[in-house]
Design a protein around this motif. Structure first.
Motif, short mmCIF file in Angstrom:
data_model
loop_
_atom_site.label_atom_id
_atom_site.label_comp_id
_atom_site.label_asym_id
_atom_site.label_seq_id
_atom_site.Cartn_x
_atom_site.Cartn_y
_atom_site.Cartn_z
N ASN A 393 -1.63 -9.13 2.63
CA ASN A 393 -0.64 -8.06 2.44
C ASN A 393 -0.88 -7.26 1.16
OD1 ASN A 393 0.07 -9.98 0.60
ND2 ASN A 393 2.26 -9.96 1.07
N VAL A 394 -2.02 -7.48 0.46
CA VAL A 394 -2.33 -6.69 -0.72
C VAL A 394 -2.45 -5.20 -0.38
CG1 VAL A 394 -4.84 -6.94 -0.50
CG2 VAL A 394 -3.84 -6.52 -2.74
N GLU A 395 -2.87 -4.90 0.87
CA GLU A 395 -3.03 -3.51 1.29
C GLU A 395 -1.67 -2.79 1.30
OE1 GLU A 395 -5.46 -0.96 4.69
OE2 GLU A 395 -5.38 -3.16 4.77
N LYS A 396 -0.62 -3.54 1.60
CA LYS A 396 0.72 -2.95 1.60
C LYS A 396 1.16 -2.59 0.19
CE LYS A 396 5.51 -4.09 2.85
NZ LYS A 396 6.39 -5.13 3.42
N MET A 397 0.77 -3.39 -0.79
CA MET A 397 1.20 -3.16 -2.17
C MET A 397 0.28 -2.19 -2.90
SD MET A 397 1.83 -5.87 -5.29
CE MET A 397 3.38 -6.47 -4.64
N LEU A 398 -1.06 -2.36 -2.77
CA LEU A 398 -2.00 -1.60 -3.58
C LEU A 398 -2.88 -0.64 -2.78
CD1 LEU A 398 -3.18 -4.40 -6.02
CD2 LEU A 398 -1.97 -2.34 -6.66
N GLU A 399 -2.81 -0.68 -1.43
CA GLU A 399 -3.58 0.19 -0.55
C GLU A 399 -5.06 -0.18 -0.52
OE1 GLU A 399 -2.83 4.17 -1.81
OE2 GLU A 399 -0.65 4.00 -1.60
N TYR A 400 -5.48 -1.17 -1.30
CA TYR A 400 -6.83 -1.69 -1.22
C TYR A 400 -6.85 -2.82 -0.18
CZ TYR A 400 -7.83 0.70 -5.67
OH TYR A 400 -8.00 1.63 -6.65
N THR A 401 -7.99 -2.99 0.47
CA THR A 401 -8.10 -4.07 1.45
C THR A 401 -8.52 -5.36 0.76
OG1 THR A 401 -10.45 -3.63 1.87
CG2 THR A 401 -8.84 -2.38 3.17
#
Length: 778
Positions: A393-401
């Motif tokens: 879920n890091v993509e949800k917070m930082l937009e990085y995969t």
């Protein structure tokens, strides 16, 4: 038979293993000793260079201070000459006297005219300004002759030698440097400023040794300025040519002069040296050429290097015998391990099964982060904080995969907002220093792939290896941007509202101040709320303890939790407090309180001083002496305790200056009381003009005055008194002409009666009278 055969084979295997381990150990230890020797030599080289650079920096710092001080004195004299100041010499005398008094290393300060005659001379050793009849002609002295060659902004630096008085070397010896700079006005040379600088502290700093490192300082002719043998120092002053480095080690001295490299050896000493030119260093763009070079030498004896290596060997020798036993034991264990291989393999299979089960459990736990709002980071303890694991879920917070982090295209350090990085890194450093296993960061900002800034809270677990070193950190990070934005918006609105109020408005939880308006800062004399909080936690700390007003002493501990609750329990007419402003004047305030949030209050202090004159006893007429317009005894008696408290809170000491006018009765008898009153008024104006804003000047009675001053130490108090004495002495009084005053100074000791302090100051005033008047006695 099998038993004996197995036993024999076991012993053979044991001694083979033991022999191999001992051989490897001895080889490794030999390499260790050799590397230790190389390390000590390298460390010695680095240490010698470090010592030389540090000593060089210390000398440069001293010279730069002298340059700035000399520039200040030259600019001051040039300004006074430009302004055609009629009291030029008197003001220069006073300025140089105060300057020398506060700069202990300047032994003498002179102002010479173009012919080399002293116009002003201040002697710090004797603590005096020389009278006109004692001034001398210095036209034959070398520093004057050198100074006449200087152009504007050029500086002359003398050789470092011993001070000479009346043609003989002064005893005890006083190493001295002399500096000179010309005074120019509109392109025309008007004179020279010359200072004698005591080099004693400077030479003591050079001679300090560190870890077997000793230092030598030579002049350009190879004479010792600092040496191991004090009897050989400054040999050129005593015409002892044999007492110099160049005579004792001529070949080494030639090598130094040729500047082949910065290494030289003498008397089994290993040394580095550095050429230092004080004149070119002070400012090469403005100083004249110089031959005042010094040679700094730092050396370490070969015996010292060998001693250090022996210390390493002795330290390691303590461990050799235990290591021998350990190696023997290891050999025995290795022999036994052969017999336990099968059992160990079975145990490994069992543990592998348990590990697989544990991994499955951890995988299930980590899957919770993949679907939750909080992101799990595992970053390594390296400079870039590279990411070893991150939840999906890091993509949800930082937009990085997740792949962006696993491939090191992005590190966690890249995501922290640049203005917050130092604070976050410091919190990690503190946690490491305190050996914490878990800590929470203060909220900080992160930057998404698209550049959006978010606020997060970070709960971090510290993971260590078996030796206690940190391997990585596990962070549990949650987005709190909406909460922070809401708080900031609320704070901005609150600040905008309370700054429009003429009354004092604050936000507090009754224990600590959170917000305050401009009126608050103006009343207490602070630039910001942060400056106020360095001294106080709450505005209630400023309440005056007076029966007519509410103060902290009236809080009932058993019934009321804090001062806010105590005020709320009072009627509106009783909610009145008194506080001192920045000039120690009491004001009365009506207090209104409103809830702002949970355990937070907006408190409004409305100034009602004008309607409380009688209760506060603020009538100006009662506090001011009618003739001199100074404070009187009534003001002193009412306010001295508050003044003492304010000085204490600001970490100052309180000093009393007691003075009166010399022969004042003669003034009244000769010129009449009208002229006497005029003298009193003039003295009062002079004292007010030459004291600071926070000093309290009081007419004690008749021709007696008191100054109550906040100072750091007694010397500052005496300096203020001397400044006043000179101001009165130099003033021309109508009809009377010259008037002088005598001064007694005494520091107040906390816990004593202030009147006892005044009595002691009066006794010192009497001593000043007895010893000739027009003096300051401390």
């Amino acid at each position: 038979m099998n038993f004996f055969k197995n036993t024999k084979n076991s012993y053979i295997l044991f001694f083979k293993i033991l022999g191999s381990i001992l051989t490897i150990s001895l080889f490794i230890y030999s390499i260790f000793l050799y590397n230790s020797y190389l390390s000590i030599v390298r460390e010695t080289d680095n240490l010698l260079d470090t010592v030389l650079q540090q000593k060089s920096k210390n000398i440069t710092a001293m010279l730069e201070h002298v340059e700035m001080d000399l520039d200040f004195m030259v600019e001051y004299v040039e300004t006074k000459i430009k302004n055609d100041d009629p009291q030029l010499l008197q003001k220069v005398e006073t300025n140089f006297f105060l300057f020398a008094k506060n700069h202990y290393h300047y032994q003498q300060v002179r102002f010479l005219d173009l012919d080399g005659k002293e116009l002003v001379r201040v002697d710090r050793i004797k603590n005096q300004i020389l009278r006109k009849k004692d001034l001398q002609d210095k036209s034959s002295r070398y520093y004057y002759l050198e100074a006449t060659k200087l152009k504007k902004d050029e500086i002359y630096v003398s050789p470092l030698d011993l001070n000479i008085e009346y043609g003989e070397i002064e005893v005890p010896y006083r190493p001295m440097l002399r500096f000179a700079e010309p005074v120019f006005v509109n392109g025309v040379k008007k004179g020279y400023i010359v200072v004698n600088y005591s080099a004693q502290k400077f030479l003591e700093e050079i001679s300090k040794s560190d870890k077997h490192i000793n230092n030598i300082l030579l002049n350009k002719d190879g004479y010792y300025l600092v040496g191991l043998d004090k009897n050989k120092e400054f040999g050129f002053m005593f015409k002892r040519s044999e007492d110099r480095f160049s005579s004792e080690y001529p070949s080494k001295w030639n090598k130094i002069l040729e500047a082949q490299d910065n290494v030289v050896e003498f008397d089994n000493k290993y040394a580095h040296y550095l050429l230092y030119d004080p004149v070119s260093v002070i400012n090469p763009n403005r100083s004249i050429a110089s031959d005042r070079q010094w040679y700094l030498i730092a050396y370490h004896t070969y015996e010292g290097i060998f001693d250090e290596l022996c210390e390493v060997f002795k330290l390691n020798l303590i461990f050799l015998i235990p290591i021998l036993f350990i190696e023997t034991f290891i050999s025995f264990i290795l022999m036994r391990l052969k017999m336990r291989d099968i059992k160990a393999q079975e145990s490994i299979l069992t543990h592998q099964e348990k590990i697989e089960n544990l991994v499955d459990e951890q995988r299930d736990l980590l899957s919770l982060f993949d679907i939750g709002d909080s992101t799990l980071f595992k970053w390594c303890n390296n400079e870039a904080w590279s990411v070893a694991y991150v939840s999906k879920n890091v993509e949800k917070m930082l937009e990085y995969t997740k792949e962006d982090f696993s491939s090191n295209r992005v590190t966690y350090l890249d995501c922290i907002y640049k203005d917050d990085y130092n604070r976050v890194a410091k919190e990690v450093e503190n946690a490491e220093h305190d050996k914490l296993d878990f800590f929470t960061h203060e909220p900080y900002r992160i930057v998404t792939k698209s550049g959006e800034i978010k606020w997060v809270v970070d709960y971090t677990v510290v993971k260590k290896d078996e030796t206690g070193n940190i391997e990585y950190f596990i962070g549990y990070i949650s987005d709190i941007t909406q909460i922070v934005n809401a708080q900031q918006e609320m704070q901005h609105k609150l600040q905008g509202v309370i700054d429009t109020q003429n009354s004092i408005v604050i936000l507090t939880d009754s224990k600590k101040l959170k917000f305050a308006n401009k009126t608050f800062l103006e009343f207490f004399g602070y630039d910001s709320m942060e400056d106020f909080l360095k001294k106080y936690n709450c505005i209630c700390d400023r309440f005056i303890e007076q029966d007519s007003f509410f103060h902290l002493g009236k809080v009932k501990d058993e019934d009321e939790a804090n001062w806010i609750e105590s005020l709320l329990n009072l009627s509106g007419r009783q909610r009145v407090v008194s506080m001192l402003n920045y000039s120690v004047e009491p004001h009365a305030f009506a207090v209104s309180i409103n809830n702002f949030g949970e355990n937070e209050y907006i408190v409004n202090f409305i100034d009602i001083t004008d309607s409380m004159v009688e209760k506060l006893e603020l009538k100006k007429e009662a506090n001011i002496d009618e003739l001199t317009q100074l404070y009187n005894r009534i003001y002193f008696n009412k306010n001295i305790e508050n003044i003492l408290q304010v000085n204490k809170k600001h970490e100052f000491k309180t000093g009393i200056i007691f003075f009166d006018i010399d022969h004042f009765k003669n003034v009244n008898d000769t010129y009449g009381h009208d002229i006497g009153d005029e003298v009193l008024q003039t003295v009062a104006k002079l004292v007010k003009k030459h004291t600071r804003m926070d000093d309290k000047v009081i007419r004690w009675g008749g021709e007696e005055f008191i100054v109550v001053s906040a100072v750091e130490h007694a010397d500052s108090l005496a300096q203020i008194a001397e400044h006043l004495r000179i101001a009165v002495e130099e003033n021309h009084f109508n009809k009377v002409g010259s008037i002088t005053c005598s001064f007694g100074c005494q520091m107040y000791d906390e816990g004593n009666d202030i009147l006892e302090t005044i009595k002691k100051a009066d006794e010192k005033l009497y001593c000043a009278k007895e010893s000739g008047r027009n003096k300051v006695i401390l």
